[in-house]
Motif scaffolding. Structure first.
Motif, PDB file in Angstrom:
ATOM      1  N   VAL A   1     -22.063   7.016  18.348  1.00  0.00           N
ATOM      2  CA  VAL A   1     -22.583   7.460  17.050  1.00  0.00           C
ATOM      3  C   VAL A   1     -21.473   8.089  16.219  1.00  0.00           C
ATOM      4  O   VAL A   1     -21.362   7.849  15.011  1.00  0.00           O
ATOM      5  N   GLN A   2     -20.616   8.888  16.865  1.00  0.00           N
ATOM      6  CA  GLN A   2     -19.526   9.529  16.139  1.00  0.00           C
ATOM      7  C   GLN A   2     -18.513   8.500  15.629  1.00  0.00           C
ATOM      8  O   GLN A   2     -17.960   8.657  14.537  1.00  0.00           O
ATOM      9  N   ARG A   3     -18.275   7.456  16.413  1.00  0.00           N
ATOM     10  CA  ARG A   3     -17.353   6.410  15.952  1.00  0.00           C
ATOM     11  C   ARG A   3     -17.915   5.703  14.724  1.00  0.00           C
ATOM     12  O   ARG A   3     -17.179   5.421  13.769  1.00  0.00           O
ATOM     13  N   ARG A   4     -19.198   5.392  14.756  1.00  0.00           N
ATOM     14  CA  ARG A   4     -19.791   4.732  13.595  1.00  0.00           C
ATOM     15  C   ARG A   4     -19.788   5.648  12.377  1.00  0.00           C
ATOM     16  O   ARG A   4     -19.572   5.198  11.249  1.00  0.00           O
ATOM     17  N   ARG A   5     -20.029   6.945  12.594  1.00  0.00           N
ATOM     18  CA  ARG A   5     -19.973   7.885  11.475  1.00  0.00           C
ATOM     19  C   ARG A   5     -18.552   7.973  10.913  1.00  0.00           C
ATOM     20  O   ARG A   5     -18.357   8.092   9.702  1.00  0.00           O
ATOM     21  N   LEU A   6     -17.559   7.901  11.791  1.00  0.00           N
ATOM     22  CA  LEU A   6     -16.166   7.917  11.338  1.00  0.00           C
ATOM     23  C   LEU A   6     -15.851   6.682  10.499  1.00  0.00           C
ATOM     24  O   LEU A   6     -15.229   6.783   9.429  1.00  0.00           O
ATOM     25  N   LEU A   7     -16.288   5.509  10.947  1.00  0.00           N
ATOM     26  CA  LEU A   7     -16.027   4.282  10.194  1.00  0.00           C
ATOM     27  C   LEU A   7     -16.726   4.295   8.837  1.00  0.00           C
ATOM     28  O   LEU A   7     -16.137   3.907   7.820  1.00  0.00           O
ATOM     29  N   LEU A   8     -17.972   4.744   8.822  1.00  0.00           N
ATOM     30  CA  LEU A   8     -18.697   4.793   7.557  1.00  0.00           C
ATOM     31  C   LEU A   8     -18.076   5.812   6.607  1.00  0.00           C
ATOM     32  O   LEU A   8     -17.984   5.581   5.393  1.00  0.00           O
ATOM     33  N   GLY A   9     -17.618   6.949   7.140  1.00  0.00           N
ATOM     34  CA  GLY A   9     -16.951   7.939   6.297  1.00  0.00           C
ATOM     35  C   GLY A   9     -15.634   7.429   5.740  1.00  0.00           C
ATOM     36  O   GLY A   9     -15.284   7.703   4.588  1.00  0.00           O
ATOM     37  N   LEU A  10     -14.882   6.673   6.546  1.00  0.00           N
ATOM     38  CA  LEU A  10     -13.635   6.094   6.052  1.00  0.00           C
ATOM     39  C   LEU A  10     -13.901   5.067   4.956  1.00  0.00           C
ATOM     40  O   LEU A  10     -13.118   4.946   4.005  1.00  0.00           O
ATOM     41  N   PHE A  11     -14.992   4.324   5.083  1.00  0.00           N
ATOM     42  CA  PHE A  11     -15.334   3.371   4.026  1.00  0.00           C
ATOM     43  C   PHE A  11     -15.688   4.107   2.732  1.00  0.00           C
ATOM     44  O   PHE A  11     -15.292   3.687   1.635  1.00  0.00           O
ATOM     45  N   THR A  12     -16.415   5.216   2.848  1.00  0.00           N
ATOM     46  CA  THR A  12     -16.715   6.025   1.665  1.00  0.00           C
ATOM     47  C   THR A  12     -15.440   6.584   1.048  1.00  0.00           C
ATOM     48  O   THR A  12     -15.276   6.598  -0.180  1.00  0.00           O
ATOM     49  N   ALA A  13     -14.520   7.055   1.901  1.00  0.00           N
ATOM     50  CA  ALA A  13     -13.244   7.561   1.392  1.00  0.00           C
ATOM     51  C   ALA A  13     -12.448   6.460   0.706  1.00  0.00           C
ATOM     52  O   ALA A  13     -11.751   6.708  -0.287  1.00  0.00           O
ATOM     53  N   LEU A  14     -12.546   5.231   1.214  1.00  0.00           N
ATOM     54  CA  LEU A  14     -11.859   4.109   0.568  1.00  0.00           C
ATOM     55  C   LEU A  14     -12.395   3.881  -0.838  1.00  0.00           C
ATOM     56  O   LEU A  14     -11.620   3.667  -1.786  1.00  0.00           O
ATOM     57  N   LEU A  15     -13.705   3.937  -1.001  1.00  0.00           N
ATOM     58  CA  LEU A  15     -14.287   3.757  -2.332  1.00  0.00           C
ATOM     59  C   LEU A  15     -13.848   4.859  -3.295  1.00  0.00           C
ATOM     60  O   LEU A  15     -13.638   4.606  -4.488  1.00  0.00           O
ATOM     61  N   LEU A  16     -13.690   6.079  -2.784  1.00  0.00           N
ATOM     62  CA  LEU A  16     -13.360   7.208  -3.646  1.00  0.00           C
ATOM     63  C   LEU A  16     -11.879   7.262  -4.010  1.00  0.00           C
ATOM     64  O   LEU A  16     -11.521   7.638  -5.130  1.00  0.00           O
ATOM     65  N   THR A  17     -11.003   6.923  -3.079  1.00  0.00           N
ATOM     66  CA  THR A  17      -9.567   7.149  -3.268  1.00  0.00           C
ATOM     67  C   THR A  17      -8.787   5.884  -3.591  1.00  0.00           C
ATOM     68  O   THR A  17      -7.580   5.962  -3.819  1.00  0.00           O
ATOM     69  N   TYR A  18      -9.434   4.734  -3.625  1.00  0.00           N
ATOM     70  CA  TYR A  18      -8.696   3.480  -3.799  1.00  0.00           C
ATOM     71  C   TYR A  18      -7.956   3.441  -5.131  1.00  0.00           C
ATOM     72  O   TYR A  18      -6.776   3.075  -5.187  1.00  0.00           O
ATOM     73  N   SER A  19      -8.608   3.823  -6.213  1.00  0.00           N
ATOM     74  CA  SER A  19      -7.983   3.724  -7.535  1.00  0.00           C
ATOM     75  C   SER A  19      -6.809   4.683  -7.673  1.00  0.00           C
ATOM     76  O   SER A  19      -5.753   4.318  -8.205  1.00  0.00           O
ATOM     77  N   SER A  20      -6.967   5.922  -7.220  1.00  0.00           N
ATOM     78  CA  SER A  20      -5.889   6.900  -7.379  1.00  0.00           C
ATOM     79  C   SER A  20      -4.662   6.509  -6.570  1.00  0.00           C
ATOM     80  O   SER A  20      -3.524   6.606  -7.055  1.00  0.00           O
ATOM     81  N   LEU A  21      -4.854   6.041  -5.335  1.00  0.00           N
ATOM     82  CA  LEU A  21      -3.709   5.640  -4.522  1.00  0.00           C
ATOM     83  C   LEU A  21      -3.072   4.358  -5.053  1.00  0.00           C
ATOM     84  O   LEU A  21      -1.838   4.218  -5.049  1.00  0.00           O
ATOM     85  N   THR A  22      -3.884   3.424  -5.528  1.00  0.00           N
ATOM     86  CA  THR A  22      -3.331   2.194  -6.097  1.00  0.00           C
ATOM     87  C   THR A  22      -2.555   2.476  -7.374  1.00  0.00           C
ATOM     88  O   THR A  22      -1.477   1.912  -7.603  1.00  0.00           O
ATOM     89  N   ARG A  23      -3.078   3.361  -8.205  1.00  0.00           N
ATOM     90  CA  ARG A  23      -2.372   3.720  -9.440  1.00  0.00           C
ATOM     91  C   ARG A  23      -1.048   4.401  -9.133  1.00  0.00           C
ATOM     92  O   ARG A  23      -0.029   4.136  -9.790  1.00  0.00           O
ATOM     93  N   LEU A  24      -1.046   5.279  -8.142  1.00  0.00           N
ATOM     94  CA  LEU A  24       0.201   5.944  -7.763  1.00  0.00           C
ATOM     95  C   LEU A  24       1.216   4.935  -7.243  1.00  0.00           C
ATOM     96  O   LEU A  24       2.409   5.012  -7.563  1.00  0.00           O
ATOM     97  N   LEU A  25       0.762   3.960  -6.461  1.00  0.00           N
ATOM     98  CA  LEU A  25       1.666   2.937  -5.937  1.00  0.00           C
ATOM     99  C   LEU A  25       2.271   2.105  -7.062  1.00  0.00           C
ATOM    100  O   LEU A  25       3.497   1.935  -7.139  1.00  0.00           O
TER     101      LEU A  25
END
Length: 572
Positions: free
Chosen positions: A262-286
């Motif tokens: 359960v914790q592994r699945r929660r980690l994967l789902l949280g990382l996917f949420t973090a990807l949605l939130l931080t993708y634009s800022s990290l891509t713009r910085l790159l």
């Protein structure tokens, strides 16, 4: 043309103009009106001091036109452009935005004792931390820790479509605003000024504009440079992801063995949420650190103009291609921007379902592959695939399974156009084309199961299209280098106000719907039994019973979600 002799007077050399004097063609970024030594440098451009250029004996094959460099948005927005009258620099003129150093290439640094403001492009003189900056940092830290805790403790449910709608809207609206010589922070400052306009206008008269300007410069982090503000945005995103991973790993270490899945699945789902939130800022910085430009340099004691390849984001730093560590970081950023969404697309596309063309193609290739002689058993018709529960939580609210990857690449394409596209009308037309294609495709596919979410995202894309269209008049006038007279400035201010109102309306519109949806969901949710141990460390009898009931409930929900997913794909 521009006469070179007259421009040397600033250095104390008296030279009279003669008929045989060599003149240089006036660059397109200059206004050469009046005498042969009357020059006005258009706002938004940077060049070495003209007397320094004229005293140099060798320009190393450069021309005056290619030594004029277009600044980054917000760096060279001077109130009074640099002007030479009869070869003498007019007082009050400058190449740089207020508070920035004119001696730094492309106005990339602040003056000594000045720091970059977070809500404007200017640099502000500060000696200690302002109270509002301390409050801002404290609120940011609390919000970051709270959201990390929420992701670590929340119940495993399908990824909400509302997070996608809000993030995709605000990741693009700031970019459209930035593409016309303005920064994203200035848009935030304009919206904040509009929100508090009734307070600022109580003083009345001419002071309201000054109060708005002071509002933009109140939020300052002492010691930060303009490039440091952009780097802090990327550091904040990486800090958020790192903190969530650390908290999740700690929970996995202290939890019992049977709760690790359960914790592994929660980690994967949280990382996917973090990807949605931080993708634009990290891509713009790159992408902002990928662009390099040849900067003209003239060292003291040498009357030779040379060029050095520097970063456009901060012209005092060398290009990333000359630093091995920077090359490694850029390669990792490219993998994050392009390869990671592609891997997610392949993983989703290989889900065993006849409605997914990638799975059908891979199955045909798998069945047509010749078997080795040692393998005499029957060939399986299904490819090895894992992650059903994670897939259900990622796609639980989607009707179009590839929509998340499409939106990620859409945001990357916007950043590519902004970073590498030719600023002006062509860039704005590309933005408009992408917005139109996205709006048409969204209206055709209706990617979310929630009709309300589909309708809200359609309105969001329509607002983005309007904001982009309002950039076209400014781009056309800038492309033709029309002088910014007072009437033109008033027209541009009106367009900026309309864009700010559209941005504010989008903020209010999405916020109201998101709050209404989540409040309604909380009211409909049935009360659950409170778990007595957050980190699963206790081992009492009641806890074991709750764990068994929870596992049964999760399996039942997974079966129901799987059935809904298959039925939804059949409908599509």
């Amino acid at each position: 043309g521009i006469a070179d002799a007259a421009l040397v007077r600033m250095e104390g050399v008296q030279v009279e103009q003669v008929d045989l004097l060599q003149c240089t063609a006036c660059p397109s970024s200059f206004r050469c009106e009046g005498g042969p030594a009357d020059v006005v440098v258009q706002a938004g451009y940077w060049i070495l001091p003209l007397p320094l250029l004229w005293q140099a004996h060798n320009w190393s094959g450069n021309t005056l036109d290619n030594m004029v460099i277009k600044c980054l948005p917000g760096a060279c927005n001077t109130e009074m452009p640099l002007q030479y009258k009869d070869g003498i620099e007019v007082e009050g003129g400058s190449l740089c935005t207020r508070g920035r150093s004119t001696s730094s290439p492309l106005c990339c640094s602040c003056l000594d004792g000045f720091s970059a403001a977070l809500l404007s492009d200017a640099c502000v003189e500060v000696e200690q931390w302002p109270v509002i900056s301390i409050v801002f940092v404290a609120v940011l830290v609390v919000a970051l820790a709270t959201y990390v805790g929420y992701l670590s403790l929340r119940r495993l449910t399908s990824q909400s479509p509302w997070l996608r709608v809000v993030v995709n809207h605000f990741s693009v609206v700031g970019l459209l605003y930035t593409s016309t010589k303005r920064s994203e922070s200035s848009m935030v400052a304009t919206v904040v000024g509009m929100l508090f306009s009734h307070v600022l206008n109580r003083g009345g008269g001419e002071d309201s504009g000054n109060k708005t300007q002071s509002l933009e410069n109140m939020l300052v982090l002492p010691g930060t440079s303009p490039v440091g503000v952009h780097i802090l945005e990327g550091i904040l995103s990486l800090t958020f992801v790192s903190l969530f991973v650390v908290v999740s790993l700690v929970r996995m270490c202290v939890c019992r063995h049977r709760s690790l899945s359960v914790q592994r699945r929660r980690l994967l789902l949280g990382l996917f949420t973090a990807l949605l939130l931080t993708y634009s800022s990290l891509t713009r910085l790159l992408f902002s650190f990928l662009r390099c430009v040849a900067i003209p340099q003239s060292y003291r004691g040498e009357r030779v103009i040379t060029t050095e390849v520097r970063l456009l984001a901060h012209a005092e730093w060398p290009c990333w291609t000359s630093v091995p560590a920077a090359v490694v970081v850029v390669m990792l950023g490219i993998v994050f921007t392009f390869v990671l969404p592609l891997c997610i697309f392949i993983w989703q596309g290989l889900f065993p379902s006849k409605s997914r063309c990638l799975y059908r193609v891979a199955t045909r290739i798998h069945l047509a592959r010749p078997r080795s002689r040692s393998n005499t058993g029957p060939t399986s018709r299904h490819l090895p695939w894992a992650g059903l529960e994670t897939l259900l939580w990622v796609e639980g609210e989607l009707r179009v399974w590839y929509w998340d990857v499409f939106l990620l690449y859409r945001r990357a394409f916007f950043e590519l156009i902004f970073a590498f596209g030719s600023a002006g009308t062509s860039q704005q037309m590309l933005f408009a084309v992408v917005n139109v294609v996205t709006l048409v495709l969204h209206s055709h596919c209706r990617p979310y199961k929630s009709s309300l979410a589909n309708w809200c995202e359609s309105v969001s894309y329509a607002l983005l299209l309007l904001v982009g269209i309002l950039n076209l008049p400014r781009s056309v006038l800038d492309a033709n280098l029309v002088e910014n007279v007072q009437r033109a400035e008033l027209f541009f201010d009106s367009l900026s106000s309309i864009q700010s109102y559209l941005s504010l309306s989008g903020l209010v519109f999405l916020s109201l719907f998101v709050v209404a949806v989540y409040v309604s969901a909380l009211c409909k949710r049935k009360p659950r039994q409170v778990q007595r141990c957050i980190f699963c460390a206790s081992s009492g009898r009641n806890t074991r019973k709750c764990d068994r009931l929870k596992r049964r409930r999760d399996k039942k929900e997974i079966r129901e979600m799987h059935t809904v997913l298959i039925e939804g794909e059949k409908d599509v």
